[in-house]
Design a protein around this motif. Sequence first.
Motif, short mmCIF file in Angstrom:
data_model
loop_
_atom_site.label_atom_id
_atom_site.label_comp_id
_atom_site.label_asym_id
_atom_site.label_seq_id
_atom_site.Cartn_x
_atom_site.Cartn_y
_atom_site.Cartn_z
N ASP A 195 -0.30 -6.63 -3.78
CA ASP A 195 -0.93 -5.00 -2.99
C ASP A 195 0.51 -4.24 -2.93
OD1 ASP A 195 -1.21 -2.44 -2.47
OD2 ASP A 195 -3.26 -2.81 -1.54
N ASP A 196 0.89 -4.73 -1.75
CA ASP A 196 2.17 -4.87 -1.55
C ASP A 196 3.29 -5.11 -1.54
OD1 ASP A 196 1.01 -4.66 1.56
OD2 ASP A 196 1.34 -6.10 2.46
N GLY A 231 0.55 -0.84 -5.29
CA GLY A 231 -0.87 -0.92 -5.58
C GLY A 231 -1.28 -1.39 -6.58
N SER A 239 -4.60 -4.11 -7.66
CA SER A 239 -5.92 -3.71 -6.63
C SER A 239 -7.36 -4.59 -7.29
CB SER A 239 -6.34 -3.13 -6.48
OG SER A 239 -7.59 -2.01 -5.91
N ARG A 283 -7.07 4.55 -3.70
CA ARG A 283 -5.77 4.37 -3.44
C ARG A 283 -4.87 3.03 -2.36
NH1 ARG A 283 -1.16 7.45 -3.96
NH2 ARG A 283 -2.88 9.05 -5.74
N ASP A 284 -5.90 2.80 -1.36
CA ASP A 284 -6.03 1.79 -0.51
C ASP A 284 -7.51 0.92 -0.63
OD1 ASP A 284 -5.65 0.27 1.59
OD2 ASP A 284 -4.41 1.51 3.05
N TRP A 285 -7.59 0.15 -1.36
CA TRP A 285 -8.18 -0.32 -1.25
C TRP A 285 -9.21 -0.82 0.22
CZ3 TRP A 285 -8.83 -6.34 -0.51
CH2 TRP A 285 -7.33 -5.91 -0.32
N ARG A 286 -8.16 -2.26 1.15
CA ARG A 286 -8.23 -1.79 1.92
C ARG A 286 -8.68 -0.95 3.32
NH1 ARG A 286 -2.39 -5.59 2.52
NH2 ARG A 286 -1.52 -3.62 1.85
N ARG A 287 -9.05 -0.10 3.61
CA ARG A 287 -9.73 0.87 3.63
C ARG A 287 -11.81 0.66 3.33
NH1 ARG A 287 -6.48 6.42 4.40
NH2 ARG A 287 -4.54 5.52 5.26
N ARG A 308 -3.45 2.48 -9.79
CA ARG A 308 -3.22 3.19 -9.66
C ARG A 308 -3.24 4.19 -10.45
NH1 ARG A 308 3.16 1.20 -8.10
NH2 ARG A 308 2.81 0.78 -10.59
#
Length: 300
Positions: free
Chosen positions: A87-88, A92, A95, A123-127, A230
């Motif tokens: 991801d980094d 993004g 995912s 948008r941010d899977w870690r959330r 994305r």
Amino acid sequence: MSGGARGDRDDVAAWRFEAIGTQWTVDTVDALTDSDRAAVSALIDAFDREWSRFREDSTVTALSALGGSRPLPVDAEAMFAVYADLDDATSGAVSPLVGASLEALGYDRSYSLRSRGVVSAPRDWRRTVSIRDGLLQLAEPALIDIGAVGKGRLLDRVYEELASRKPGRLTVDAGGDIRASAAPERVGLEHPYDPRRIVGVVELADAALCASATNRRAWGEGLHHVLDARTGTPVRTIAATWAIAASAMVADAVATALFFEGGAELAHRWGVEWVRMTTAGRVEWSAGFGTQRCKAELFT
């Protein structure tokens, strides 16, 4: 998946079987016992029961419907740690929540292959995805797809299980993704547009080779399984990638990352050698490919 092409050998015992939708071949000096084969089959079934979005009874299918939490699968921490780096590195583009995007394009549980439109991943899977207190938790329903690392992780698990049972020469080939012991194994890199040809040869020893290509798992007009999370759309500039690493999970991850900006830089940081072909037919490769570090030859 367009990957490694290997010939049959007369000096090994080969076990061939089908699992997770692909053909496997295990080469050992001595034939595997019934106990060896049963252990591998049980390992694969347990992995599939956790991670397959094509099974109604899997952990990821249950989480996609309800969210919430499930007991932590044994491979979760290792795979999601790699996904965080992917991801980094790709801003993004890669995912583990791209499952709904694939389903929307028709690569769904019933293999309908009928697109219903484009759906981007969160948008941010870690959330959404977290691991705590021995649980895999989803803050909301979402469909996990571990296609960027999962096959490599399973290949490593099978290889390590058999290596503990059958010391010596061992090669495990899962549909062209290969992990081999120290005895060198020559592997051809299958041309993405003509499976009768290869673009090069790698001498694989105590390492893994994984690949990805847009001509496999392709359907409809320009639809295939390598998506930019994305946007939820298939990539258009890279046709095929190959990566060589110490583990199949790392090689699998880099083979996916190479479809995007930042993939080559990630490979360099991880010490992974690679080759990729653009859709225009241009071949690119890492600095160490074809050197003493990674013995190989490209037919360019």
